[in-house]
Enzyme design. Structure first.
Site, PDB file in Angstrom:
ATOM      1  N   HIS B 295       0.848  -1.196   0.000  1.00 10.33           N
ATOM      2  CA  HIS B 295       0.000   0.000   0.000  1.00 10.33           C
ATOM      3  C   HIS B 295       0.879   1.240   0.000  1.00 10.33           C
ATOM      4  CE1 HIS B 295      -3.213   2.793   1.235  1.00 10.33           C
ATOM      5  NE2 HIS B 295      -2.426   3.193   2.197  1.00 10.33           N
ATOM      6  N   ASP B 324       8.803  20.875 -26.391  1.00 11.93           N
ATOM      7  CA  ASP B 324       8.808  19.563 -25.754  1.00 11.93           C
ATOM      8  C   ASP B 324       9.931  19.600 -24.722  1.00 11.93           C
ATOM      9  OD1 ASP B 324       8.575  16.819 -25.059  1.00 11.93           O
ATOM     10  OD2 ASP B 324       8.016  16.320 -27.115  1.00 11.93           O
ATOM     11  N   TRP B 359       7.224   0.053   3.687  1.00  9.52           N
ATOM     12  CA  TRP B 359       7.751   0.784   2.535  1.00  9.52           C
ATOM     13  C   TRP B 359       9.128   1.334   2.840  1.00  9.52           C
ATOM     14  CZ3 TRP B 359       8.856   5.945   0.951  1.00  9.52           C
ATOM     15  CH2 TRP B 359       8.765   6.925   1.970  1.00  9.52           C
ATOM     16  N   SER B 389      13.898   5.640 -13.278  1.00 10.36           N
ATOM     17  CA  SER B 389      12.907   6.467 -13.968  1.00 10.36           C
ATOM     18  C   SER B 389      12.914   7.892 -13.430  1.00 10.36           C
ATOM     19  CB  SER B 389      11.523   5.833 -13.784  1.00 10.36           C
ATOM     20  OG  SER B 389      10.505   6.747 -14.064  1.00 10.36           O
ATOM     21  N   SER B 390      12.889   8.020 -12.103  1.00  6.24           N
ATOM     22  CA  SER B 390      12.840   9.358 -11.504  1.00  6.24           C
ATOM     23  C   SER B 390      14.105  10.145 -11.787  1.00  6.24           C
ATOM     24  CB  SER B 390      12.649   9.256  -9.995  1.00  6.24           C
ATOM     25  OG  SER B 390      11.458   8.594  -9.706  1.00  6.24           O
ATOM     26  N   HIS B 482      13.316  11.670   3.354  1.00  5.04           N
ATOM     27  CA  HIS B 482      12.690  12.913   3.718  1.00  5.04           C
ATOM     28  C   HIS B 482      12.546  13.873   2.540  1.00  5.04           C
ATOM     29  CE1 HIS B 482      10.604  15.420   6.318  1.00  5.04           C
ATOM     30  NE2 HIS B 482      11.165  16.395   5.656  1.00  5.04           N
ATOM     31  N   GLU B 484      12.116  12.959  -0.277  1.00  6.35           N
ATOM     32  CA  GLU B 484      11.053  12.324  -1.057  1.00  6.35           C
ATOM     33  C   GLU B 484       9.677  12.854  -0.669  1.00  6.35           C
ATOM     34  OE1 GLU B 484      10.697  10.407  -3.550  1.00  6.35           O
ATOM     35  OE2 GLU B 484       8.583   9.877  -3.308  1.00  6.35           O
ATOM     36  N   TYR B 486       8.990  15.716   0.559  1.00  8.31           N
ATOM     37  CA  TYR B 486       8.847  17.060   0.022  1.00  8.31           C
ATOM     38  C   TYR B 486       8.667  17.029  -1.480  1.00  8.31           C
ATOM     39  CZ  TYR B 486       9.685  18.943   4.537  1.00  8.31           C
ATOM     40  OH  TYR B 486       9.551  19.238   5.851  1.00  8.31           O
ATOM     41  N   SER B 497      -1.023  27.024  -5.725  1.00  5.88           N
ATOM     42  CA  SER B 497      -0.772  28.414  -6.104  1.00  5.88           C
ATOM     43  C   SER B 497      -1.468  28.742  -7.411  1.00  5.88           C
ATOM     44  CB  SER B 497       0.730  28.668  -6.238  1.00  5.88           C
ATOM     45  OG  SER B 497       1.356  28.546  -4.994  1.00  5.88           O
ATOM     46  N   HIS B 531      14.767  13.199  11.868  1.00  9.29           N
ATOM     47  CA  HIS B 531      13.608  13.154  12.760  1.00  9.29           C
ATOM     48  C   HIS B 531      12.825  11.864  12.600  1.00  9.29           C
ATOM     49  CE1 HIS B 531      11.568  15.458   9.318  1.00  9.29           C
ATOM     50  NE2 HIS B 531      11.028  14.267   9.305  1.00  9.29           N
ATOM     51  N   HIS B 532      13.190  11.040  11.626  1.00 11.00           N
ATOM     52  CA  HIS B 532      12.581   9.715  11.545  1.00 11.00           C
ATOM     53  C   HIS B 532      13.330   8.732  12.425  1.00 11.00           C
ATOM     54  CE1 HIS B 532      10.199  10.911   8.016  1.00 11.00           C
ATOM     55  NE2 HIS B 532      11.257  11.625   7.709  1.00 11.00           N
ATOM     56  N   THR B 557       7.000  26.982   5.111  1.00  8.93           N
ATOM     57  CA  THR B 557       5.713  26.364   4.798  1.00  8.93           C
ATOM     58  C   THR B 557       4.583  27.261   5.274  1.00  8.93           C
ATOM     59  OG1 THR B 557       6.839  24.291   5.316  1.00  8.93           O
ATOM     60  CG2 THR B 557       4.484  24.183   4.878  1.00  8.93           C
ATOM     61  N   LYS B 560       3.996  30.153   3.032  1.00 13.17           N
ATOM     62  CA  LYS B 560       3.200  29.812   1.848  1.00 13.17           C
ATOM     63  C   LYS B 560       1.719  29.792   2.187  1.00 13.17           C
ATOM     64  CE  LYS B 560       4.706  26.971  -1.264  1.00 13.17           C
ATOM     65  NZ  LYS B 560       5.223  27.892  -2.270  1.00 13.17           N
ATOM     66  N   ARG B 679       1.515   1.276  14.974  1.00 12.67           N
ATOM     67  CA  ARG B 679       1.282   1.101  13.541  1.00 12.67           C
ATOM     68  C   ARG B 679       1.948  -0.186  13.097  1.00 12.67           C
ATOM     69  NH1 ARG B 679       5.404   5.125  10.350  1.00 12.67           N
ATOM     70  NH2 ARG B 679       4.545   4.094   8.533  1.00 12.67           N
TER      71      ARG B 679
END
Lengths: 307, 759, 127
Positions: B295, B324, B359, B389-390, B482, B484, B486, B497, B531-532, B557, B560, B679
Site C-alpha cells: 500500500h 517539448d 515501505w 525512472s525518476s 525525507h 522524497e 517534500y 498556487s 527526525h525519523h 511552509t 506559503k 502502527r
C-alpha cells in the site's frame, strides 16, 4: 505523431523497459526463487533474454544517430545566454554526472562510517583471536601486489588522455586517428577490468599472501602475513572490509564496463568515418563520463588500495 | 461575614482536596481479582502493578487435555510455582488471570476460589482464592473442532503480605488443538486476499480481452489478425510516443490506476483492523505486513509520483513556452520504466508473497530470512527501476527548465507550478541516487551475502565493534526519504498556487517569498531526515540539530499558507470545483503540518513514534495535501487536456464525500495513536475497537467516493461541454494555446507577459 | 515578438589555441595535444608521490592529509583540462559545484555519526 528535432515516435524506450523488467524477473527468480527460495536456475534463461532485449533496445535507440553526421538543425535554440552557453546534451550530461557524484559519495560515506567506527588493526589493541574486532583493510592484503593497482591507475589515466586525443583527432577530420585512439581507450579499459578481475580472483582464493599472522607471536599484518579471519580467502561476505571493498570497487568496475559498451558504439561509428569537425559532440559527451569514472578511481584508489 | 464565608470556603476546599486524594487511584494489588477497569491493563501489560517486568523463575502451568472435541466440557488446573516467593503456606499467596480465545471458561460449581467477573469473559481469583496458588475451573470447547485455541494466562506469586511490593509474576500462552485442527505451517495460508484479488483481476482482464476481441471479430466480421491490427494501429502510437503531452496523460492514467489498486489494499487494511483479530483470521500477520508495505510503496512511488510527473510533463513545456522536453525519448523511457517496474514489484504476489518489510524496508527485517522471498527481492528490484525512472526525469526537467524557457520567461516570472517542479526535480536528482545505492546494497546483502546491513557481530557476546550497522540503512533511506516526501508535496503547493490565484482573480500574493520559501524548503529537507530516527539511539547532537531544523522548515511552509490566504483575501473568489478542492487542501494540509511540528519535538516523538499518530500525520499531508491538490488539479486542467469541461455537480459531491469521510477516517487516528495503538500491527487492544470500526467505515466510504470521480472523468470525456482555450480565465502560458494543444504545442514560440499585462 | 538569439557555436572556442597555464606545460606549447600530454605527465607524477607516501608510512593524520590532498589535486587536473572546465563557460563550474553542500551533509550525517556514540548532551556540551 511528429515532433521537433526529428524525434518521431520510437519503440526503443518501450522495448528497453520491458526487457529490463524481464531481466530483473529472471535475476530475482534465479537467485531467490524455486522451491527453497535459494534460486531456480532455469530462470537464468529469462535473465539472458532480458539482457538481449536491453541490447536490442539500445541498438534501436542509437539507430537514429548512426547516420547522423552533423548537428545542423539538431540543437535547440536557447533564449537565455548564460544557460544556453553550452549545448543541451552537454548540460544534460553534466547534470547526469551530479547523480553519479551522489552514488559514489554514498558508497564512500558508508565505508567511512564503518572505517571510523571500527579501529584499525594495531599491535597495541586487542583485536580478538581472529582479528575480528579490528579493521584489517584490503590495502594490507593488496600491499604485496600493489603493482596491479598502480598499473590500473596508469591505465585509466592514460585512457582519459586517449579519449581527449580522439576528440581532437575527430575535430581535425582525422577519422583514422580518432578510431585508433578510441580503440586504445577500449583496450586500456579492458586491461583495467582484466587486471581487476585477476586481483579479485587472487584475493578471493587467498593467494596473495604467505604466512598467516598470529596475534600472540606479534606478527605484523601489513608486511608479512595475513590476518586469520582471511585464512580462507577475502571475499565480499567474509567481513565488512571485504563487503565495502568489493562493492565499491565493483560499482566502479561496472561503470567502466558500461563505458566500454558505449565505446563499442563510438568505435564502430568512428570507423565508418562518422565523426568529423562538424559532428563530434558524442565523443566529448562520452569523454565527460569517462573522465568522471577516472576521477572516482582517483578517490577510490588511495582509500581502498593504499590505505 | 467575609471572614466566616472565607473559613467555610477554605474548609470546604480542604475537604474536597482530601476526598480527591483518597479517591485517586493508587496502585495496589488486587486481592479481589482482576475486574474492569483493570482488565485491559493486565491484558496489555501483565501484572505490572506488582512488578514492571515478569520474572522468568516463576512457573505458571495449565493442565490441558491433548486435544478437544467440539462442545465438550473439560476441567483445567492452573498453578503457580517457583520464583522468590516459593513459600509453602499462609495467606495472600497468589493471583491469576486467564482468558481463552475460543470456548467458555467458567468457575466450578460452588467454588469460592475462582470467579468470572460480571460482563467479562476471563477468570480470576476471589479474595479467598488469593490464599492459594492453584485453582481449578471448567472450559467448554467451542462448536468447531478444527481451530487451535490459545489460553493467555498471568500468575502472580504473592509474598504473603498486603500491597503489591515483593510480588513476582509471570505469563504464558498455551495452545490446544481441536481433534480436526491442522497445524498451520508458516507461510501456508492458501492465497491471501490481496493475492486472490490480483489473480482475480488478471483473470478478469484476460477474459475481458478475449470477449472484446471476440466481439469485434463477430460484429465486424474480421479475422483475428485484422482485429489485432486495428487495435495495434491505435495502440502503437501510445507505445512509441515521445510527445510530452501524451506521455503526461500516460503518467496520469497509470498513476490513478495504481492509486486505485493501492486504495483497495488500504481497504483490506481497514477490514483487517475492523476488530482485533488473531493470526489468520482474515489475513495472516505476515500477509498484513505485505499489505501495508505494498500500500505504501504503491501509493508513493506508483501513484503520487507518476501523477506529479504526468502534470509536470504536460504543463511545464506549455508554461515555459517550449515545444517539448529537452530529451523526449529519455522522457518516454522514464515513463515506461514505471509500469514495467511496477509489475516487477508486484511479482511478489505471484511468487508466494509480496514484499513485507514496510515501505521503509528497515533492516534487519529486510535482510532476515523472515522477509518474503522472492517477494522482497522483487520489491527491491522494481524500486531500482522506478528510481532510474525518476533520475532520468530529473535530468530531463532540470535541463528543460534551465535551458529552454521562451523569451521573457525569466526565473522570477515562471508560474509557481513550474517553480515547484523545478525544486522537486532538483531534490530528486540528489536524493534518488542515494536510495538507489541503498537498494543495491540491500540486494547485495540478500543475494550475495554481503554484510552492509546484515552481518552478525563477530567475537564475544559482550558486544564487539566489528558489526554491521542496521542504522546505516535508516540513514541512507531517510537521507532520500525525507526529501522524497517534500518531492510529493511541493508540486501540490505549486498546483495550489495556480488554482488559488486563478480562482481569486489575482496573481499570487508574495510571489517572491513563495519562490524563496520553496527553495528553502527544498534545501533544508536534506538536513532534517534524522527526525525519523529519534528513537534509534542516534548521536544526541545530531538529534538536537535535526529537531531545530525540522521546526525551522515549518516557517517557509507557513509563509506559503499565509500567502495563499492573503491571495484569497485580496481577490474575488470564484467557487468552482478546483477552488473548493484547493480550500479543502489548505485546511487538511495545515492540520497535517501542525501534527508534523508535534512530531518534531523529540520527547513527543519518542512517545508517538510508530503509533497511529504518525499514520494520521502523514495521511493528512499526503492525502489531505498531495491527493486533494492534484484532484483539484485534474478538475482544473482536464479542460485543457481534453477540451471538455468536467461536471461541476459531480465534482462538488465528490469533494463533499471525500473531505468529510477523509477527516472522519483519519482524525481519530490521532486519538488511537496517543492511546498507544502501534502502527504496522495486524491487531490492537480490544479497548480501541469502536474507534477502529468508526475509522474503517469512514475509510470505506472515502474509498467508494472516489468512484464518483472516475465516473465524472469518463462521462465528461465523452459528453462534457466544450471548454475553449481558457475556460477559467487563467493567464499562464498553457491557457494561451488551444484545448487540447496542437501537436507541437505552440505554433510559434510565444513571449510571456506578466499577469498585469495580460487581458 | 520573440527575440531569437542563437547560441554561439561553442565549437569555435576549441579551434583557438587552448592556453594552458605556464606552470603546467613548463614552457610553451604549440598545440593542445602537447598540453594534454603534459597534464598526463603531471598525473603520473602525483600518483607516484601518492604511492611513495604510503610506502613511507607516516602517521595517520599526515597520511590522510597527503592522500586526500593528492586526490584533490589529480581531480583538479582531470576536471580542469580533460573535462575542459578551464575553458568552459561558468555554467559548467557552477553546475559541478552544486552537490557540495549536500555531500557535506551526507558525509557528516552518515560517515561520521556512529552507533554507540556518547549518549547525553551533558557530556557533549562539556558540563
Amino acid at each position: 505523431m511528429s515532433g521537433e528535432h526529428g524525434h518521431h515516435g520510437t519503440p526503443a524506450p518501450f522495448v528497453f523497459c520491458v526487457a529490463t523488467a524481464i531481466m530483473f524477473i529472471g535475476l530475482v527468480m534465479a537467485t531467490a526463487g524455486g522451491e527453497n527460495n535459494e534460486g531456480d536456475t532455469g530462470y537464468w534463461f529469462v535473465f539472458i533474454l532480458g539482457i538481449a532485449g536491453m541490447i536490442t533496445g539500445f541498438m534501436m535507440w542509437v539507430q537514429d544517430y548512426w547516420d547522423q553526421d552533423s548537428e545542423e538543425g539538431e540543437e535547440i535554440v536557447g533564449y537565455h545566454p548564460f544557460w544556453a552557453s553550452i549545448t543541451t546534451r552537454k548540460f544534460g550530461m553534466w547534470i547526469f554526472l551530479l547523480t553519479e557524484v551522489m552514488v559514489f559519495s554514498t558508497l564512500l560515506s558508508a565505508y567511512m562510517r564503518y572505517r571510523a567506527a571500527i579501529p584499525d588493526y594495531s599491535p597495541d589493541i586487542d583485536c580478538g583471536l581472529y582479528f575480528e574486532e579490528c579493521w584489517v583493510p584490503a590495502a594490507d592484503i593488496i600491499r604485496s601486489h600493489l603493482i596491479f593497482g598502480v598499473i590500473n591507475t596508469f591505465a585509466l589515466l592514460l585512457s582519459s588522455l586517449t579519449v581527449v586525443l580522439a576528440l581532437y583527432a575527430a575535430r581535425n577530420n582525422n577519422s583514422k586517428a580518432a578510431t585508433r585512439y578510441l580503440i586504445a581507450t577500449f583496450f586500456l579499459g579492458t586491461l583495467f577490468l582484466v587486471l581487476k578481475a585477476y586481483e579479485w580472483w587472487e584475493m578471493k582464493n587467498g593467494h596473495f599472501w604467505g604466512d598467516h599472522c598470529s596475534v600472540t607471536a606479534g606478527q605484523d599484518i601489513g608486511h608479512h602475513c595475513v590476518a586469520p579471519k582471511y585464512e580462507h580467502g577475502f571475499w565480499l561476505d567474509t567481513s565488512l572490509e571485504g563487503t565495502t571493498f568489493y562493492i565499491t570497487t565493483g560499482t566502479h568496475g561496472a561503470h567502466v564496463f558500461v563505458g566500454l559498451l558505449a565505446l563499442g558504439y563510438l568505435i564502430a561509428k568512428a570507423n565508418k568515418e562518422g565523426y568529423n569537425e562538424k559532428y563530434n559532440d558524442t565523443i566529448e559527451l562520452f569523454g565527460l563520463y569517462w573522465h568522471y569514472v577516472d576521477v572516482v578511481w582517483v578517490f577510490v584508489f588511495p582509500f581502498f588500495y593504499l590505505y | 461575614m467575609k471572614g466566616a464565608s472565607l473559613k467555610i470556603l477554605s474548609v470546604g476546599f480542604l475537604i474536597s482536596i482530601l476526598v480527591a486524594i483518597s479517591a485517586f487511584p493508587t496502585s495496589n494489588g488486587f486481592p479481589t481479582g482482576i475486574t474492569d477497569p483493570t482488565t485491559s491493563t493486565v491484558e496489555a501489560n501483565g501484572c505490572n502493578c506488582h512488578n514492571p517486568d515478569p520474572t522468568t523463575s516463576v512457573i505458571v502451568e495449565l493442565t490441558l487435555p491433548e486435544n478437544f472435541t467440539a462442545g465438550e466440557i473439560y476441567t483445567l488446573t492452573f498453578n503457580i510455582s517457583g520464583g522468590p516467593n516459593d513459600a509453602p503456606s499462609g495467606e495472600n499467596l497468589g493471583g491469576f488471570f486467564i482468558k481463552a480465545s475460543h470456548g467458555v471458561l467458567e468457575p466450578l460449581e460452588n467454588d469460592t476460589l475462582v470467579q468470572k467477573p460480571f460482563g467479562e469473559n476471563h477468570l480470576t481469583h476471589t479474595t479467598e482464592g488469593n490464599d492459594y496458588r492453584e485453582w481449578n475451573f471448567t472450559w467448554t470447547a467451542p462448536e468447531s473442532d478444527d481451530v487451535i485455541v490459545t489460553f493467555s494466562a498471568y500468575g502472580n506469586s504473592v509474598n504473603g503480605a498486603d500491597g503489591n511490593q515483593g510480588d513476582y509474576w509471570n505469563s504464558a500462552t498455551f495452545s490446544l488443538m481441536g481433534v480436526n485442527a491442522v497445524a498451520v505451517a508458516d507461510g501456508e495460508h492458501g492465497l491471501s486476499t490481496p493475492q486472490k484479488l490480483i489473480y482475480g483481476f488478471t483473470i478478469i482482464a484476460v477474459t475481458l480481452g478475449v470477449v472484446i476481441i471476440g466481439n469485434r471479430m463477430v460484429t465486424k466480421e474480421q479475422s483475428f489478425e485484422e482485429v489485432l491490427k486495428d487495435y495495434w494501429k491505435y495502440l502503437y502510437p501510445w507505445l512509441t510516443t515521445t510527445d510530452h503531452k501524451y506521455i503526461g496523460i500516460l503518467y496520469i492514467v497509470t498513476g490513478f490506476a495504481w492509486f486505485f489498486i493501492a486504495g483497495i489494499l488500504g481497504m483490506i487494511i481497514r477490514w483487517q483492523l475492523f476488530e482485533p483479530r488473531l493470526d489468520g483470521d482474515f489475513l495472516t500477520y505476515q500477509e498484513y505486513n505485505s499489505t501495508f508495505t505494498m500500500h505504501g510503496t504503491t501509493m508513493i512511488f506508483m501513484a503520487a509520483m507518476p501523477i506529479i510527473f504526468g502534470f509536470a510533463n504536460y504543463l511545464i513545456p506549455l508554461q515555459i513556452g517550449c515545444r517539448d522536453l529537452a530529451f523526449p525519448r529519455l522522457n518516454a523511457m522514464s515513463y515506461w520504466l514505471l509500469p514495467t517496474g511496477g509489475i516487477v514489484i508486484y511479482m511478489g504476489y505471484f511468487t508466494g508473497g509480496a514484499g513485507d518489510v514496510g515501505w521503509t524496508g528497515y533492516v534487519p527485517y529486510a535482510t532476515d530470512a523472515s522477509a518474503t522471498k522472492p517477494g522482497t527481492d522483487f520489491w527491491v528490484a522494481g524500486q531500482i527501476m522506478l528510481g532510474a525512472s525518476s533520475t532520468l526525469t530529473a535530468i530531463n526537467f532540470l535541463t528543460t527548465i534551465l535551458r529552454m524557457r521562451a523569451p521573457g520567461v525569466s526565473f522570477m516570472r515562471m508560474p509557481l507550478f513550474t517553480w515547484s517542479i523545478f525544486v522537486t526535480v532538483f531534490l530528486l536528482l540528489l536524493a534518488i541516487p542515494v536510495f538507489a545505492v541503498a537498494l543495491i546494497l540491500l540486494m547485495a546483502d540478500r543475494t550475495f551475502g554481503t554484510l552492509y546491513f546484515s552481518g552478525s557481530c563477530a567475537g564475544d557476546l559482550m558486544g564487539t565493534t566489528a558489526c554491521s550497522d542496521p542504522i546505516l540503512w535508516q540513514h541512507l533511506f531517510w537521507y532520500f526519504g525525507h526529501p522524497e516526501v517534500y518531492i510529493v508535496i511541493l508540486p501540490a503547493f505549486g498546483v495550489l498556487s495556480e488554482i488559488i490565484s486563478t480562482f481569486s482573480r489575482r496573481p499570487i500574493f508574495g510571489y517572491t517569498s513563495m519562490v524563496y520559501a520553496m527553495t528553502t524548503i527544498g534545501v533544508i529537507s536534506f538536513v532534517v531526515y534524522g527526525h525519523h530516527m529519534f528513537t534509534t539511539g542516534a548521536d544526541p547532537l545530531f538529534r538536537f540539530i535535526v529537531m531545530l531544523t525540522t521546526m525551522l522548515v515549518a516557517v517557509p511552509t507557513g509563509i506559503k499558507i499565509f500567502n495563499w490566504l492573503a491571495t484569497m483575501t485580496g481577490g474575488s473568489i470564484v467557487t468552482k470545483t478546483p477552488m473548493i478542492f484547493a480550500l479543502g487542501t489548505v485546511i487538511t494540509f495545515t492540520i497535517g503540518g501542525i501534527t508534523g511540528i508535534i512530531l518534531a519535538s523529540i520527547p513527543l516523538d519518542i512517545a508517538f513514534h510508530d503509533t497511529y499518530f504518525v499514520v494520521a500525520h502523514f495521511h493528512y499531508v499526503l492525502v489531505g495535501g498531495t491527493l486533494f491538490a492534484f484532484l483539484g488539479g485534474v478538475y482544473y486542467w482536464f479542460p485543457k487536456m481534453t477540451g471538455k469541461m468536467m461536471n461541476e455537480t459531480l465534482g462538488l459531491i465528490h469533494f463533499a464525500f471525500s473531505f468529510i469521510f477523509f477527516n472522519a477516517a483519519f482524525y481519530p487516528m490521532h486519538n488511537v495513536g496517543i492511546s498507544g495503538m502501534p502502527r504496522r500491527y495486524a491487531t490492537y487492544d480490544p479497548a480501541l475497537t469502536e474507534m477502529n470500526q468508526f475509522i474503517s467505515v469512514a475509510a470505506f466510504i472515502f474509498g467508494f467516493a472516489q468512484l464518483i470521480f472516475v465516473y465524472n472523468v469518463y462521462y465528461s470525456y465523452k459528453y462534457g461541454e466544450e471548454a475553449g482555450d481558457d475556460p477559467w480565465d487563467g493567464w499562464s502560458l498553457e491557457w494561451a494555446t488551444s484545448s487540447p494543444p496542437p501537436h507541437n504545442s505552440f505554433t510559434e514560440i510565444p513571449t510571456l507577459k506578466s499577469a498585469e499585462e495580460a487581458e | 515578438m520573440s527575440d531569437e538569439q542563437e547560441t554561439g557555436n561553442e565549437h569555435d572556442e576549441h579551434h583557438d589555441d587552448h592556453s594552458f597555464p605556464a606552470w603546467v606545460t613548463l614552457g610553451h606549447t604549440d598545440n593542445p595535444i602537447n598540453g594534454f600530454m603534459k597534464v598526463f605527465a603531471w598525473l603520473v607524477f602525483w600518483t607516484l608521490l601518492e604511492v611513495g607516501a604510503i610506502l613511507s608510512e607516516f602517521s595517520f593524520w599526515i597520511t590522510m592529509g597527503i592522500l586526500f590532498g593528492i586526490a584533490a589535486i589529480k581531480c583538479w587536473f582531470i576536471g580542469s583540462f580533460f573535462m575542459h572546465m578551464t575553458w568552459d563557460p561558468p555554467l559548467v563550474n557552477r553546475t559541478a559545484a552544486v552537490p557540495v553542500f549536500f555531500l557535506i551533509v551526507l558525509f557528516l550525517a552518515i560517515g561520521l555519526t556512529q552507533p554507540g556514540a556518547v549518549d547525553d548532551l551533558r557530556t557533549i556540551c562539556g558540563f
